[in-house]
Design a protein around this motif. Sequence first.
Motif, PDB file in Angstrom:
ATOM      1  N   THR A  11     -27.481 -44.640 -69.986  1.00  0.00           N
ATOM      2  CA  THR A  11     -28.303 -44.820 -68.704  1.00  0.00           C
ATOM      3  C   THR A  11     -29.363 -43.944 -68.819  1.00  0.00           C
ATOM      4  OG1 THR A  11     -26.559 -42.934 -68.139  1.00  0.00           O
ATOM      5  CG2 THR A  11     -25.963 -45.235 -67.681  1.00  0.00           C
ATOM      6  N   PRO A  12     -30.209 -44.210 -69.745  1.00  0.00           N
ATOM      7  CA  PRO A  12     -31.520 -43.293 -69.954  1.00  0.00           C
ATOM      8  C   PRO A  12     -32.068 -43.176 -68.290  1.00  0.00           C
ATOM      9  CG  PRO A  12     -31.836 -45.425 -70.927  1.00  0.00           C
ATOM     10  CD  PRO A  12     -30.279 -45.400 -70.700  1.00  0.00           C
ATOM     11  N   TRP A  13     -32.143 -44.141 -67.811  1.00  0.00           N
ATOM     12  CA  TRP A  13     -32.744 -43.749 -66.639  1.00  0.00           C
ATOM     13  C   TRP A  13     -32.352 -42.860 -65.499  1.00  0.00           C
ATOM     14  CZ3 TRP A  13     -29.568 -47.984 -67.681  1.00  0.00           C
ATOM     15  CH2 TRP A  13     -28.423 -47.929 -67.139  1.00  0.00           C
ATOM     16  N   MET A  14     -31.092 -42.591 -65.852  1.00  0.00           N
ATOM     17  CA  MET A  14     -30.547 -41.265 -64.882  1.00  0.00           C
ATOM     18  C   MET A  14     -31.068 -40.203 -65.329  1.00  0.00           C
ATOM     19  SD  MET A  14     -28.855 -43.016 -62.912  1.00  0.00           S
ATOM     20  CE  MET A  14     -27.576 -41.957 -62.200  1.00  0.00           C
ATOM     21  N   GLY A  15     -31.802 -39.744 -66.424  1.00  0.00           N
ATOM     22  CA  GLY A  15     -32.178 -38.643 -66.777  1.00  0.00           C
ATOM     23  C   GLY A  15     -33.982 -38.776 -67.250  1.00  0.00           C
ATOM     24  N   ILE A  16     -34.467 -37.675 -68.054  1.00  0.00           N
ATOM     25  CA  ILE A  16     -35.757 -37.656 -68.689  1.00  0.00           C
ATOM     26  C   ILE A  16     -35.634 -37.160 -70.102  1.00  0.00           C
ATOM     27  CG2 ILE A  16     -38.030 -36.505 -68.385  1.00  0.00           C
ATOM     28  CD1 ILE A  16     -37.178 -35.484 -65.364  1.00  0.00           C
ATOM     29  N   ASP A  17     -36.277 -38.399 -70.803  1.00  0.00           N
ATOM     30  CA  ASP A  17     -36.207 -38.294 -72.305  1.00  0.00           C
ATOM     31  C   ASP A  17     -37.198 -37.562 -72.807  1.00  0.00           C
ATOM     32  OD1 ASP A  17     -35.760 -38.544 -74.961  1.00  0.00           O
ATOM     33  OD2 ASP A  17     -35.385 -40.703 -74.799  1.00  0.00           O
ATOM     34  N   PRO A  18     -36.888 -36.282 -73.419  1.00  0.00           N
ATOM     35  CA  PRO A  18     -38.364 -35.672 -73.961  1.00  0.00           C
ATOM     36  C   PRO A  18     -38.600 -36.211 -75.272  1.00  0.00           C
ATOM     37  CG  PRO A  18     -36.111 -34.256 -74.262  1.00  0.00           C
ATOM     38  CD  PRO A  18     -35.940 -35.457 -73.640  1.00  0.00           C
ATOM     39  N   MET A  19     -37.859 -37.253 -75.828  1.00  0.00           N
ATOM     40  CA  MET A  19     -38.346 -37.575 -77.167  1.00  0.00           C
ATOM     41  C   MET A  19     -39.532 -38.392 -77.169  1.00  0.00           C
ATOM     42  SD  MET A  19     -36.302 -36.802 -79.665  1.00  0.00           S
ATOM     43  CE  MET A  19     -34.898 -36.652 -80.467  1.00  0.00           C
ATOM     44  N   PRO A  20     -39.690 -39.311 -76.156  1.00  0.00           N
ATOM     45  CA  PRO A  20     -41.183 -39.824 -76.298  1.00  0.00           C
ATOM     46  C   PRO A  20     -42.327 -38.974 -76.272  1.00  0.00           C
ATOM     47  CG  PRO A  20     -39.515 -41.132 -74.784  1.00  0.00           C
ATOM     48  CD  PRO A  20     -39.116 -39.770 -75.439  1.00  0.00           C
ATOM     49  N   ALA A  21     -42.269 -37.892 -75.354  1.00  0.00           N
ATOM     50  CA  ALA A  21     -43.195 -36.904 -75.404  1.00  0.00           C
ATOM     51  C   ALA A  21     -43.248 -36.340 -76.570  1.00  0.00           C
ATOM     52  CB  ALA A  21     -42.812 -35.995 -74.439  1.00  0.00           C
ATOM     53  N   ALA A  22     -42.368 -35.744 -77.245  1.00  0.00           N
ATOM     54  CA  ALA A  22     -42.395 -35.351 -78.797  1.00  0.00           C
ATOM     55  C   ALA A  22     -43.250 -36.061 -79.704  1.00  0.00           C
ATOM     56  CB  ALA A  22     -40.949 -35.085 -79.189  1.00  0.00           C
ATOM     57  N   GLY A  23     -42.884 -37.410 -79.766  1.00  0.00           N
ATOM     58  CA  GLY A  23     -43.764 -38.522 -80.422  1.00  0.00           C
ATOM     59  C   GLY A  23     -44.968 -38.512 -80.226  1.00  0.00           C
ATOM     60  N   ALA A  24     -45.194 -38.664 -78.929  1.00  0.00           N
ATOM     61  CA  ALA A  24     -46.774 -38.529 -78.568  1.00  0.00           C
ATOM     62  C   ALA A  24     -47.700 -37.318 -78.966  1.00  0.00           C
ATOM     63  CB  ALA A  24     -46.809 -38.874 -77.011  1.00  0.00           C
TER      64      ALA A  24
END
Length: 396
Positions: A222-235
């Motif tokens: 349920t990723p929409w229920m949180g905030i994923d920092p991984m994409p920011a790390a990749g960017a």
Amino acid sequence: MSGDPIHAELDEQAEAVERQVIEWRHHLHQNPELSNREVDTAKLITDHLTSLNLDEVRTGISGHGVVGVLRGGKPGDRVVALRADIDALPVKEDSGESFASTVVDQDYPGGPFPVAHACGHDGHTAMLLGAATVLAGVREQLPGTVLFVFQPAEEGAPAGESSGAKQMIDEGACNAPAPTMAFGMHLGPLPSGYVGYRVGNQFGASSMAKIVLTGQQVHGSTPWMGIDPMPAAGAITVGVGQLYRQVSAFDPITVTIGHIEDVGRFNIVPETVTLWGTIRCSVENDMADIQKRLTILAEQTAAAYGCTAEVTYLQDVPAVHNLKNTAARPRSPISRTCPRCTTSRSGRTRSCPPSGASSAPRRSSTPRRPSGTTTSPNSSTSTAACTSCSARRTAS
């Protein structure tokens, strides 16, 4: 060497100690120690310097640093410091050499880590031990004083610890007597039997960067229920590769993200992701500028993904400077002008004069890599989330 008869004697003694220098290097290579853990390395150094009957052997400086003092037998006010670094790196060796390292440090923060002398510090240490041997053998002919400085933690102490060159200075490594000149060498990809040198900066100033990205932990279903920092790390990791386009090509920089860690497991969106990296600048005055740019990149990229970023710089190591280049140059922290004219960078393509026209002095040094442009011969917790509903929780 020629001229003063001492030169021939130095050559003879250098040749005589060559085999011992190689043996020291092989031993150190096979028994590497990480930053702030150089216990056995420091003991080897201390034991040998003591055996040379130097005037002083100081230990425990900035952790495991060692300084030997040799006072020459002839009058002289000059004090020469010869310096070598002694720590290894947390990398695995696959050289296949008979003296290759198989050491694993089980207790180092963030580890366990394989350990290897992948940056030549084993050679540097062995060379300086050899130099101390030779010079101690001709002490009565030396006008002045020599300091043999063995520096720990050149690669940077672990987060939360301190050591290294600056701390050695702060703890009086180069006091009483104070050097009037200093020399250090670094192994590099030059032909055997050659020494490389250049005018200006030889190595880059260095700063360790730590970027902590904070989102909101949630189960991977349920990723929409949180905030994923991984994409920011990749960017951010990709974005640092474009920072060089914001600064003059005449002042080389590198920004590298070398380690990424999270807290969690494969099916959990983590609360935090930490990026560790390094900045290298060929001009020390550029460091604050690049740190500001990296902070802006991290904070604004994180915000774009709904996260926050906290950026800290844990260590600054000065560049090696030519005295002519030490003056600070006034500059805007973000807006830079073309080094060959007064137009802004956005107009550089059409407004700059041809490259053969009058231009600013060009700096050709590359961070952390010796230049071979001029050479001279020299003989040689665990996290969990509810899997049956969309409620989020963290196991303590």
